[in-house]
Write an enzyme that holds these catalytic residues in place. Structure first.
Site, mmCIF file in Angstrom:
data_model
loop_
_atom_site.group_PDB
_atom_site.id
_atom_site.type_symbol
_atom_site.label_atom_id
_atom_site.label_comp_id
_atom_site.label_asym_id
_atom_site.label_seq_id
_atom_site.Cartn_x
_atom_site.Cartn_y
_atom_site.Cartn_z
ATOM 1 N N LEU B 444 21.444 1.713 6.619
ATOM 2 C CA LEU B 444 21.792 2.752 7.463
ATOM 3 C C LEU B 444 20.534 3.716 7.322
ATOM 4 C CD1 LEU B 444 25.377 3.730 5.975
ATOM 5 C CD2 LEU B 444 24.638 2.685 8.100
ATOM 6 N N GLY B 485 23.384 0.504 -2.012
ATOM 7 C CA GLY B 485 23.910 1.786 -1.730
ATOM 8 C C GLY B 485 24.392 2.089 -0.213
ATOM 9 N N ASP B 486 23.534 1.746 0.637
ATOM 10 C CA ASP B 486 23.881 1.808 1.979
ATOM 11 C C ASP B 486 23.368 0.433 2.685
ATOM 12 O OD1 ASP B 486 21.198 2.469 1.545
ATOM 13 O OD2 ASP B 486 21.132 3.926 2.998
ATOM 14 N N GLU B 487 23.430 -0.650 1.910
ATOM 15 C CA GLU B 487 22.999 -1.835 2.674
ATOM 16 C C GLU B 487 24.183 -2.757 2.865
ATOM 17 O OE1 GLU B 487 18.391 -2.157 0.965
ATOM 18 O OE2 GLU B 487 20.024 -3.506 -0.085
#
Lengths: 352, 566
Positions: B444, B485-487
């Site tokens: 993201l 985390g945002d992967e």
């Protein structure tokens, strides 16, 4: 399959047998085989002998002469060690070699016997060829029993049996041998046991006369006592001796007992040792033991028989005992007596 | 074979049943046997009494005969007148009587004088009758039947002892068991002038009396002292005559009380002995002859083999045996049924335990029974249900734990471990099928400021929304995972072409870029997506990852997704 842990039966049986054989006691106590008569070897008497010697005694009781003869002869004398026999019967045992001589040195108690029984040579039949074959043990004489109320004085002679004053009140034993012996005594014959020639006719005549004087004849002691008391008899020829006297006195009779001057017929029982005795020393010990005071007392007090150690009260020193001997012809005596007692005349009695 | 409770219980019940039947049968049989013996004893005693009564009748008949003879005119005349004609007349009467009475041995007229000389005498001799005369007549004054009878009053009768007749010249009577009956002849002056004597054959009398007794009955007669006069074994009779007494009390000890007069009758069961080869039931009674005698008392006995008495019990025994066997068989059957009835529910319980399973099912249990077994079954069923519930809960927990171990708690997407596993499986399948697959890396853009500005909760909601959008844009056979985390990564399987991967990546990218409503704010998130395709961009997971990662960073730099191979 689960294997049995027990050994096979055969092994167990063998084990048992082996165990018994190995644990068996050493040879058993000596056994003495005794052929006796009622009253001659009571259990307490036997027990005392067994305790003293450690031997075991086997008693066989006989109650008849013929039975005794069969028993001894059956095993040729080997089935028994010692036996009691009367002097008249003893003769055939000696004849057959069924008995062996007795060693008097082994019988110290013989010295306590009355002189009459120590003088063996004077007793008929116990010795032969200088050897002793039997030792006297018990005896009984056949005296006369009389009713004291019917006699002023005791009868002295067997002639009283013929006394017409006692007609129908005389009792005699119903036996051929003894009645002819009585007749022979009455006739004054030298031996009551030997009749010959004219003796027979005389004896028959005497016995017919006796028959006519009788109440009746008897066979058993109790029968004689019953007849004596119930029929008011006066005189009794006591074939069973003091046994009948005791019976009558027990019944309350006022009776006396005499041994007639002709002498009383008497039987004498002796001990003899068989040819086949296993232990003759033990057999001698048995005889010697029975000659002691204890067994003698049992014989007299308990069984009413005379022992050989002491004189019974009813006898006097002078009394004569006529020891029974085999008679000349027992069958003839019996036949003639049966005819007499049946009521025949002399001619018919003496008929062939 | 397994020797279970059923077998043990069955055997015990069967044995108890058989014992009960057997004992009952035995006692029933014993009691019946006892009743039979008791009945036989009474019958025997009655028979003995009847016999005794008949003996009395015989004796009375003899007495009547004697009295009649004593009144015969020729009798006294023979004694007083000494007339041969009168003697012959009397002899004829005697002979007639002997012919009529086979049990009479002899009839005599005996004088009181002349020492009891016989005057008229008729004897039985073999089959014939013999008149005895002349010097064959004997003197009998010393016999009790003469001297005792002479003391009697007219009309009285004397009876002698029963004895063996030893009187010589008595023909058939010689040596035979005999009893004499006699009566006196009394003249007008009251003086006894003689006697009339009848000799009676004891065995002859008893042969007549016993003729109608059953053949297996044995007859005994003893005198008052117990001496046998009649015995099945003739050699045991008149022992006193042979110098050796044989008495009833020696053979039957219980008879002593009878001999001694303490009892009047006796019934005994005696073992085998001289009287018989087999045990007997015997009855003895004491009788007293109402005559003048030294020996008026006798013991009369009858014996019957016990076997004969008990023969009647044999059919009864057979019936009892049948009943016992029947009851025993019934007992065995009932025992086996009962044993099964008890052990079947136990076996059901045992089987239920054996086949226990965590799904709560299993063999039916006897829960409806009202007894202890029913209670046990109900307890067990409850237990089984509880265990099944707990097992179900346990299974659920385990699958939850498994899920947690392999998924991301926030987005519920597979985690890296599960993804790597699926990646390996997919690669192996692709190699085998020679097919394509694609690996998409999604990161993201500018997510950290959202977290910082709106808080972690908002960030989490954004991440969850992204995960949902990714999930909605891939097939079920594809796998999406959150790996950081945002992967995010996505595995696309069985691709037809390289364009398919790019197309999916674009769809995902566009879905992520749709605005997200968050607490009244409209928020737009973008993502950079790198794509790697097997086998073009790499043939193992590491190579594909590197390629996808690199492609993703290029896209982030370019602001748009990068094409594969680019």
């Amino acid at each position: 399959m689960v294997r049995s842990r027990r050994p096979p039966l055969l092994c167990r049986v063998l084990g048992l047998v082996l165990g018994l054989v190995l644990s068996a006691p050493l040879p058993a106590a000596e056994v003495l085989r005794v052929l006796s008569w009622p009253g001659y070897a009571d259990p307490d008497v036997v027990r005392s002998f067994e305790q003293r010697t450690g031997a075991r005694v086997e008693i066989t009781v006989v109650d008849a002469d013929e039975l005794l003869w069969e028993r001894v002869r059956a095993g040729d004398g080997a089935d028994f060690d010692v036996f009691a026999v009367n002097t008249a019967e003893l003769q055939r045992y000696i004849d057959r070699g069924l008995v062996v001589p007795i060693d008097l040195d082994a019988l110290p108690n013989q010295r306590a016997q009355m002189p009459r029984f120590r003088d063996l040579a004077a007793l008929p039949g116990v010795m032969r060829n200088g050897k002793v074959f039997a030792v006297p043990y018990a005896y009984a004489e056949m005296g006369l029993i009389y009713d004291r109320r019917q006699f002023d004085a005791p009868p002295q002679s067997i002639a009283a049996l013929w006394d017409p004053r006692h007609r129908g009140k005389v009792l005699i034993y119903d036996g051929g041998s003894h009645t002819f012996s009585l007749a022979a005594q009455a006739l004054g014959k030298p031996s009551p046991f030997r009749l010959d020639g004219d003796d027979w006719a005389q004896a028959v005549e005497r016995l017919i006369a006796l028959r006519r004087n009788l109440l009746t004849v008897y066979a058993q002691p109790d029968e004689s006592a019953h007849l004596f008391l119930s029929r008011g008899a006066a005189l009794l020829f006591a074939n069973y001796g003091t046994q009948q006297l005791q019976l009558l006195r027990a019944a309350g009779a006022d009776v006396g007992y005499v041994i007639p001057r002709e002498g009383a017929l008497a039987w004498l029982d002796c001990w003899a040792i068989t040819r086949g005795a296993r232990n003759r020393a033990l057999a001698h010990a048995w005889i010697d033991y029975l000659l002691e005071a204890g067994p003698a007392e049992v014989l007299s007090a308990r069984h009413g028989l005379n022992n050989t150690r002491s004189q019974p009260a009813h006898q006097a020193d002078a009394d004569r005992l006529v020891w029974l001997e085999p008679v000349e012809d027992v069958e003839r005596r019996i036949l003639l007596w049966e005819r007499i007692v049946s009521g025949d005349s002399a001619a018919r009695v003496l008929a062939p | 074979m397994k020797f279970g409770i059923a077998a043990k219980l069955g055997v015990v019940l069967a044995v108890v049943g058989m014992l009960a039947a057997g004992i009952t049968g035995f006692y029933a049989y014993s009691a019946s046997r006892g009743l039979l013996v008791q009945s036989a004893r009474e019958d025997l005693l009655t028979a003995t009494r009847v016999l005794s009564r008949r003996i009395t009748l015989v004796r009375e008949e003899i007495s009547l005969t004697l009295r009649a003879l004593a009144r015969h005119p020729a009798a006294l005349a023979t004694l007083t007148e000494d007339d041969p004609a009168r003697a012959a007349e009397l002899g004829t009467v005697f002979a007639l009587l002997l012919e009529a009475n086979p049990a009479y041995f002899q009839i005599r007229l005996i004088a009181a004088d002349a020492h009891g000389r016989e005057r008229v005498r008729v004897d039985r001799d073999g089959g014939g009758i013999q008149h005895v005369t002349g010097d064959e007549l004997q003197e009998k004054g010393h016999y009790a039947y003469v001297f005792d009878t002479l003391r009697l009053a007219a009309g009285e009768v004397y009876m002698s002892r029963v004895a063996i007749n030893h009187e010589r010249g008595s023909h058939a009577a010689l040596l035979q068991p005999t009893v004499q009956f006699a009566t006196p002849l009394v003249d007008a002056a009251g003086v006894a002038r003689g006697v009339i004597v009848i000799n009676v054959d004891l065995n002859g009398v008893f042969a007549q009396l016993a003729a109608d007794l059953p053949p297996d009955f044995q007859l005994f007669l003893t005198n008052g002292s117990g001496d046998y006069l009649i015995h099945p074994d003739a050699s045991r009779t008149f022992g006193f005559d042979k110098g050796r007494r044989v008495r009833v009390q020696d053979e039957f000890p219980a008879a002593l009380a009878l001999v001694e007069g303490r009892i009047a009758d006796l019934v005994i069961e005696a073992p085998a002995g001289a009287h018989a080869g087999t045990p007997v039931v015997a009855s003895f009674i004491a009788t007293q002859a109402q005559v003048n005698s030294d020996e008026g008392r006798f013991l009369l006995g009858l014996a019957q083999p016990l076997d004969a008495v008990l023969a009647r019990a044999t059919p009864l025994g057979a019936v009892v045996l049948q009943i016992v066997i029947g009851l025993s068989i019934a007992g065995i059957l009932i025992a086996s049924v009962l044993a099964r009835a008890i052990t079947r529910p136990i076996n059901a319980l045992s089987s239920a335990v054996e086949h226990f399973s965590d799904d709560g099912r299993g063999p039916a249990l006897p829960v409806l029974r009202a007894d202890e077994i029913g209670a046990l079954a109900r307890r067990f069923a409850e237990l089984r249900t509880q265990i099944a519930q707990q097992m179900a809960e346990l299974h659920q927990r385990r699958s939850e734990l498994e899920h947690l171990a392999q998924h991301d708690a926030l987005t519920d997407l597979p985690n890296r471990a599960l993804f790597d596993d699926r990646m390996g499986v997919a690669l192996a399948a692709a190699r085998r099928d020679d097919s394509r697959l694609a690996l998409l890396f999604i990161d993201l853009d500018r997510f950290k400021p959202i977290n910082d500005r709106l808080g972690h909760a908002a960030g989490d909601r954004v991440l969850k929304g992204v995960a949902d959008r990714i999930r909605h844009n891939i097939r079920e056979s594809d796998t999406a995972a959150r790996i950081g985390g945002d992967e995010f990564v996505v595995l696309l399987r069985s691709l037809q072409s390289l364009d398919d991967a790019t197309h999916v990546a674009q769809k995902i990218g566009e879905a992520i870029e749709q605005p997200v409503e968050l607490d009244g704010h409209s928020l737009t998130v973008t993502a950079s997506i790198g794509v790697a395709v097997y086998p073009e961009d790499g043939i193992d997971a590491a190579a594909l990852s590197r390629h996808a990662d690199a492609a993703m960073y290029r896209a982030k730099d370019a602001g748009k997704p990068t094409a594969p191979g680019g």
